[in-house]
Design an enzyme around this catalytic site. Structure first.
Site, PDB file in Angstrom:
ATOM      1  N   HIS A   1       9.121  -4.086  -2.926  1.00 36.47           N
ATOM      2  CA  HIS A   1       8.848  -5.260  -2.076  1.00 36.47           C
ATOM      3  C   HIS A   1       8.229  -4.847  -0.738  1.00 36.47           C
ATOM      4  O   HIS A   1       8.428  -5.506   0.270  1.00 36.47           O
ATOM      5  CB  HIS A   1      10.120  -6.078  -1.825  1.00 36.47           C
ATOM      6  CG  HIS A   1      10.904  -6.334  -3.066  1.00 36.47           C
ATOM      7  ND1 HIS A   1      10.621  -7.358  -3.945  1.00 36.47           N
ATOM      8  CD2 HIS A   1      11.941  -5.642  -3.618  1.00 36.47           C
ATOM      9  CE1 HIS A   1      11.469  -7.318  -4.961  1.00 36.47           C
ATOM     10  NE2 HIS A   1      12.273  -6.291  -4.796  1.00 36.47           N
TER      11      HIS A   1
ATOM     12  N   SER B   1     -16.506   0.358  14.003  1.00 34.19           N
ATOM     13  CA  SER B   1     -16.826  -1.049  14.206  1.00 34.19           C
ATOM     14  C   SER B   1     -17.963  -1.127  15.210  1.00 34.19           C
ATOM     15  O   SER B   1     -18.048  -0.312  16.122  1.00 34.19           O
ATOM     16  CB  SER B   1     -15.590  -1.769  14.736  1.00 34.19           C
ATOM     17  OG  SER B   1     -15.971  -2.920  15.455  1.00 34.19           O
TER      18      SER B   1
ATOM     19  N   LYS C   1     -11.967   1.563  16.481  1.00 37.18           N
ATOM     20  CA  LYS C   1     -11.717   1.370  15.051  1.00 37.18           C
ATOM     21  C   LYS C   1     -12.264   2.489  14.160  1.00 37.18           C
ATOM     22  O   LYS C   1     -13.334   3.015  14.400  1.00 37.18           O
ATOM     23  CB  LYS C   1     -12.346   0.044  14.586  1.00 37.18           C
ATOM     24  CG  LYS C   1     -11.711  -1.194  15.161  1.00 37.18           C
ATOM     25  CD  LYS C   1     -10.299  -1.436  14.631  1.00 37.18           C
ATOM     26  CE  LYS C   1     -10.297  -2.006  13.247  1.00 37.18           C
ATOM     27  NZ  LYS C   1     -10.860  -3.368  13.177  1.00 37.18           N
TER      28      LYS C   1
ATOM     29  N   GLU D   1     -11.528  -0.060   0.656  1.00 39.48           N
ATOM     30  CA  GLU D   1     -11.702  -1.520   0.682  1.00 39.48           C
ATOM     31  C   GLU D   1     -12.757  -1.965  -0.320  1.00 39.48           C
ATOM     32  O   GLU D   1     -12.603  -2.975  -1.007  1.00 39.48           O
ATOM     33  CB  GLU D   1     -12.087  -1.986   2.093  1.00 39.48           C
ATOM     34  CG  GLU D   1     -10.900  -1.966   3.049  1.00 39.48           C
ATOM     35  CD  GLU D   1     -11.259  -2.309   4.496  1.00 39.48           C
ATOM     36  OE1 GLU D   1     -10.338  -2.408   5.304  1.00 39.48           O
ATOM     37  OE2 GLU D   1     -12.454  -2.459   4.813  1.00 39.48           O
TER      38      GLU D   1
END
Ligand code: ARG
Length: 469
Positions: free
Chosen positions: A168, A289, A295, A302
């Site tokens: 979980h 970024s 970043k 992804e």
């Protein structure tokens, strides 16, 4: 007289449409129905299949040996043109099959026109796709094995690196990072088996089915199968030209790999985020970024996650493509290629990039360990300790729940509680409990096949390595 008429009819025809039609195909329809824009990549397999077919025709006395030699020579010259990027693919000639046949005829004359004896584009295209997919299938298997090897290297380096195991997405019990990685090696092992199995269905010869019913020429299908390296022939001509389940199966197996890698990608994304900071992904797999200078984005995982949707889409496309088709061949089947090609391209590059990305992962052992010790990950071990001292497990579970609640309130770990305090929860507890409450104690106690004890992880790595040939 008759012969002259026929010849003159042929000579009169100076257009590219057949004698059956009164007007040429509309330009837009030509574009709509053509497949040359994507099926050109079947060219080497089309040529391979045609040579085997022509050879068989000559062995069977259906065409002369001289014609076969001319066809073979012409096709090999065309293959050179294709490989050199010099072949001019024409939309007017619709697809790879007609383009090559026309070029052959331009090169060698009437012998070229005899190539299509006893076959149809229907069994021809099914053969080409199978030959192409057989090669791709082997490349996928080898890509999967390379990825397994690179996962194994990382697992070996971290066979005893402690990390929290999650259920979980909450800290559950300590595991080793090596053990976690080995879970993916297992998944990929099953993936390899799926592609090995898929090969059995791919590797059957459709040629000989002709348009749908077989052919009246005395062909030898076994000979063609043998010369093309097929395990045998498709046993029903209607099925041979219309079946694409082998392609659907390949796309399903590919979807399964992508699903596995998407799960892993999700973990890499989480672990590399500053919140977790368990791992660092090499810069060559990340981007910055354009607006936020701090970043470092995990673009590759992804995209793997994103491309998984794309491959699932191809599986759905192919299943849906087939579901409404009556036997035998329908033009719908031309739509099998783009999803299939893109599935293979996406999967192969994903496997390659993933194997290299594994080599660029560095692990922050401190953070992993810290996270494992913060989450009461050894609570189950305390319950097992009490059960081993005679307390029923359900009661032990409850006792430990109370102890964890107390420790949470105090903002300390279970192993920080003094013995006297622990004994307030259960008199059975003595000072040997601290060995159980440590992360290493917890790991080492799971010392059976499939368990996370470092010794077991080492053994699992050795077994997996010996299984990859
Ligand atoms: N380009 C076609 C395909 O990919 C080849 C077969 C054409 N057959 C036909 N009967 N029109 O399926």
């Amino acid at each position: 007289m008759k012969e002259t008429q026929k010849t003159s009819a042929l000579n009169k025809k100076d257009t590219s449409w057949s004698g059956r039609f009164n007007e040429p195909v509309a330009e837009l329809v030509k574009k709509y129905t053509a497949s040359i824009g994507f099926d050109y990549r079947l060219a080497p397999y089309d040529i391979q299949g045609s040579i085997a077919h022509a050879h068989m025709l000559s062995v069977q006395g259906i065409i002369s040996v001289a014609d076969f030699k001319a066809i073979e020579g012409g096709l090999l010259a065309i293959l050179d043109e294709v490989n050199a990027g010099q072949f001019e693919w024409l939309l007017d000639l619709e697809d790879v099959h007609l383009n090559i046949e026309k070029r052959l005829t331009d090169k060698i004359g009437d012998a070229g026109k005899r190539l299509h004896t006893g076959r149809s584009r229907n069994d021809q295209v099914a053969t080409d796709v199978r030959l192409w997919l057989r090669t791709v299938n082997e490349q996928v298997i080898s890509g999967l094995k390379k990825l397994q090897l690179s996962l194994l290297d990382l697992a070996e380096a971290h066979f005893d690196t402690v990390m929290p195991g999650f259920t979980h997405l909450q800290v559950a019990q300590p595991v080793t990072f090596g053990h976690h990685l080995m879970a993916y090696v297992e998944m990929l092992k099953r993936d390899v088996a799926r592609f090995e199995d898929c090969k059995k269905r791919i590797n059957r010869l459709p040629l000989g089915a002709a348009a749908l019913a077989g052919t009246s020429y005395p062909i030898d299908r076994e000979l063609v199968a043998k010369s093309l390296g097929f395990d045998g022939v498709c046993e029903n001509s209607l099925d041979a030209v219309s079946d694409r389940d082998f392609a659907i199966e390949f796309t399903f197996a590919s979807s399964m790999v992508m699903m596995h890698l998407s799960r892993f990608s999700e973990e890499l994304i989480l672990w590399s985020s500053p919140r977790f900071a368990f791992i660092d992904i090499a810069d060559r797999y990340c981007t910055g970024s354009s607006i936020m200078p701090q970043k470092k984005n995990p673009d590759v995982p992804e995209l793997v996650r994103g491309k998984t949707g794309r491959v699932y889409g191809h599986l759905t496309a192919l299943l849906t493509l087939m579901k409404g088709q009556p036997l035998a061949y329908n033009k719908d089947n031309q739509e099998d290629k783009e999803p299939l090609f893109d599935t293979a391209d996406t999967l192969l590059v994903t496997l390659e990039i993933y194997a290299d990305m594994m080599r660029g992962i560095t692990v922050n052992k401190q953070n992993m360990r810290q996270a494992a010790s913060e989450g009461y990950a050894t609570a189950t071990d305390l319950a097992d300790y009490l059960a081993k001292k005679g307390m029923p497990f359900r009661d032990a579970h409850e006792v430990v729940a109370l102890a964890v609640r107390y420790a949470v309130d105090q903002k300390v770990d279970l192993s920080d509680l003094p013995l006297a305090k622990l004994q307030e929860f259960a008199a059975e507890i003595s000072d040997d409990v601290y060995a159980v409450l440590t992360l290493e104690g917890s790991l080492n106690s799971r010392n059976h096949i499939g368990g996370t004890a470092p010794a077991q992880v080492k053994a699992a790595i050795a077994r997996a390595k010996s299984g990859i040939n």
